[in-house]
Design a protein around this motif. Structure first.
Motif, short mmCIF file in Angstrom:
data_model
loop_
_atom_site.label_atom_id
_atom_site.label_comp_id
_atom_site.label_asym_id
_atom_site.label_seq_id
_atom_site.Cartn_x
_atom_site.Cartn_y
_atom_site.Cartn_z
N TYR A 277 0.84 -1.20 0.00
CA TYR A 277 0.00 0.00 0.00
C TYR A 277 0.87 1.25 0.00
CZ TYR A 277 -3.95 -3.05 1.05
OH TYR A 277 -4.91 -4.02 0.97
N ASN A 278 0.29 2.36 -0.40
CA ASN A 278 1.02 3.60 -0.48
C ASN A 278 1.61 4.03 0.86
OD1 ASN A 278 0.99 4.49 -3.21
ND2 ASN A 278 -1.18 4.96 -3.04
N TYR A 300 -2.25 -8.71 7.43
CA TYR A 300 -0.92 -8.11 7.39
C TYR A 300 -0.69 -7.50 6.01
CZ TYR A 300 4.08 -7.38 7.80
OH TYR A 300 5.33 -6.78 7.83
N HIS A 301 -0.06 -6.34 5.96
CA HIS A 301 0.23 -5.68 4.69
C HIS A 301 1.34 -4.66 4.90
CE1 HIS A 301 -2.75 -3.16 6.77
NE2 HIS A 301 -2.21 -2.12 6.13
N TYR A 302 1.94 -4.26 3.80
CA TYR A 302 3.06 -3.30 3.83
C TYR A 302 2.59 -1.90 3.45
CZ TYR A 302 5.84 -7.63 3.35
OH TYR A 302 6.39 -8.87 3.51
N HIS A 303 3.33 -0.91 3.93
CA HIS A 303 3.24 0.46 3.44
C HIS A 303 4.62 0.83 2.90
CE1 HIS A 303 -0.78 1.82 4.73
NE2 HIS A 303 -0.64 0.87 5.65
N ILE A 313 10.13 -1.71 0.61
CA ILE A 313 9.98 -2.35 1.92
C ILE A 313 11.34 -2.88 2.35
CG2 ILE A 313 7.53 -2.87 1.64
CD1 ILE A 313 8.28 -5.70 0.80
N ASN A 314 11.48 -3.20 3.64
CA ASN A 314 12.79 -3.54 4.18
C ASN A 314 13.10 -5.03 4.18
OD1 ASN A 314 13.19 -0.83 4.65
ND2 ASN A 314 12.57 -0.94 6.80
N SER A 315 12.07 -5.86 4.21
CA SER A 315 12.25 -7.30 4.24
C SER A 315 10.90 -7.96 3.98
CB SER A 315 12.83 -7.77 5.59
OG SER A 315 12.05 -7.29 6.67
N LEU A 316 10.91 -9.29 3.81
CA LEU A 316 9.67 -10.02 3.57
C LEU A 316 9.16 -10.63 4.87
CD1 LEU A 316 10.37 -11.87 0.18
CD2 LEU A 316 8.87 -9.88 0.57
#
Length: 322
Positions: A277-278, A300-303, A313-316
């Motif tokens: 996500y933004n 769970y999701h990333y920004h 993003i920094n890692s998975l």
């Protein structure tokens, strides 16, 4: 005494019920914050124009040794939902519409004519001189051969002080294949991204809905070390002749899925199947080391990181297909 004993027993039972209720609530809260809601990948969100074949499902070995169904996504290496470029302006009199952007020190800069004119000041190095002082014409790559010679780590002297602009028309037919798990699964610990030939983690971060790769940070130090500039377009992408068009920043131009609850828009999927996500400056303290967090709508999701950081993003957080 019987009445007192009755009240003592009643109090004890009430305390036990409260204690059990309190513990259960805590356990539920802990469960809710750790993937109680898991959202499957929605393959229909990918734009067919950016795919070279229909998305299919294949069983793959995952990074934790398990086997899982994954979407096989074959992409074309070109953006189909927005214009690609421009990257380099032609003259120091050109405004921002003639060029792209540059990422430096966590900030995003317009690569207009003035930016090129003032590179020596910007980098405090008088070696920078990327234009003709009499005409204002900017020195930039003009052919596929120029692109191939200038967009490499070890740039020869002939291409120093060039603005590198590789065009979509230079690309041969390119396809790249990626596997994303249908159902994301949390890993035992975050997986660091690979940064070289001997590293174990993947380098690609994920895929935009248009099929364009969210790539590893651009090797800015190598680019600048050769006194070249390889700008990104306003969408945060540029072209590599081998890999095609790819992103190094999310600037809000590629296709996104708007959220109905005020949450920032979804822009794609990471390689582990969790949504991307933004950027949202208001929740930075809520994000984990991977730049992700959890809610009951999206799981769970990333920004993604701010565009100027040259990072997504920094890692998975989850397992990924080998």
């Amino acid at each position: 005494m019987k009445k007192l004993s009755y009240y003592i027993t009643l109090f004890a039972l009430s305390f036990m019920i409260f204690a059990c209720s309190s513990n259960s609530t805590t356990e539920i809260e802990e469960e809710i914050t750790s993937d109680l809601v898991v959202v499957d990948v929605d393959e229909s969100l990918f734009l067919t124009a950016g795919l070279s074949e229909t998305i299919t499902i294949e069983s793959r070995t995952m990074s934790d040794g398990s086997t899982a169904d994954c979407y096989k996504i074959v992409v074309t290496g070109l953006a189909t939902d927005h214009d690609m470029g421009p990257w380099c302006p032609s003259n120091i009199s050109d405004d921002a519409s003639a060029g792209g952007i540059w990422l430096e020190g966590g900030e995003k800069y317009d690569v207009d004519g003035s930016f090129i004119e003032n590179l020596a000041t910007f980098y405090s190095d008088s070696t920078w001189s990327m234009y003709d002082s009499s005409t204002g014409e900017i020195t930039k790559t003009e052919s596929k051969e120029d692109c191939a010679n200038a967009a490499i780590p070890d740039v020869g002297d002939d291409y120093k002080n060039y603005c590198v602009e590789c065009l979509p028309s230079y690309l041969e037919s390119i396809t790249n294949t990626y596997y994303i798990p249908v159902t994301p699964v949390e890993a035992s610990s975050p997986t660091a991204f690979g940064s070289g030939p001997m590293s174990t983690g993947p380098s690609v971060r994920g895929l935009a809905f248009n099929g364009v790769v969210f790539d590893a940070p651009a090797p800015v130090s190598n680019i600048l070390g050769a006194y070249t500039l390889a700008p990104f377009d306003d969408a945060g992408g540029h072209i590599n002749l081998a890999a095609g068009y790819h992103y190094h920043a999310a600037t809000g131009i590629s296709t996104q899925i708007e959220q109905t609850d005020g949450h920032t828009g979804m822009i794609g999927y990471a390689l582990d199947g969790y949504g991307m996500y933004n950027y949202d400056s208001s929740i930075l303290s809520d994000l984990d080391e991977s730049l992700g967090h959890y809610d009951e709508t999206r799981g769970y999701h990333y920004h993604v990181d701010y565009a100027g950081t040259n990072n997504f993003i920094n890692s998975l957080h989850g397992v990924y297909a080998n």
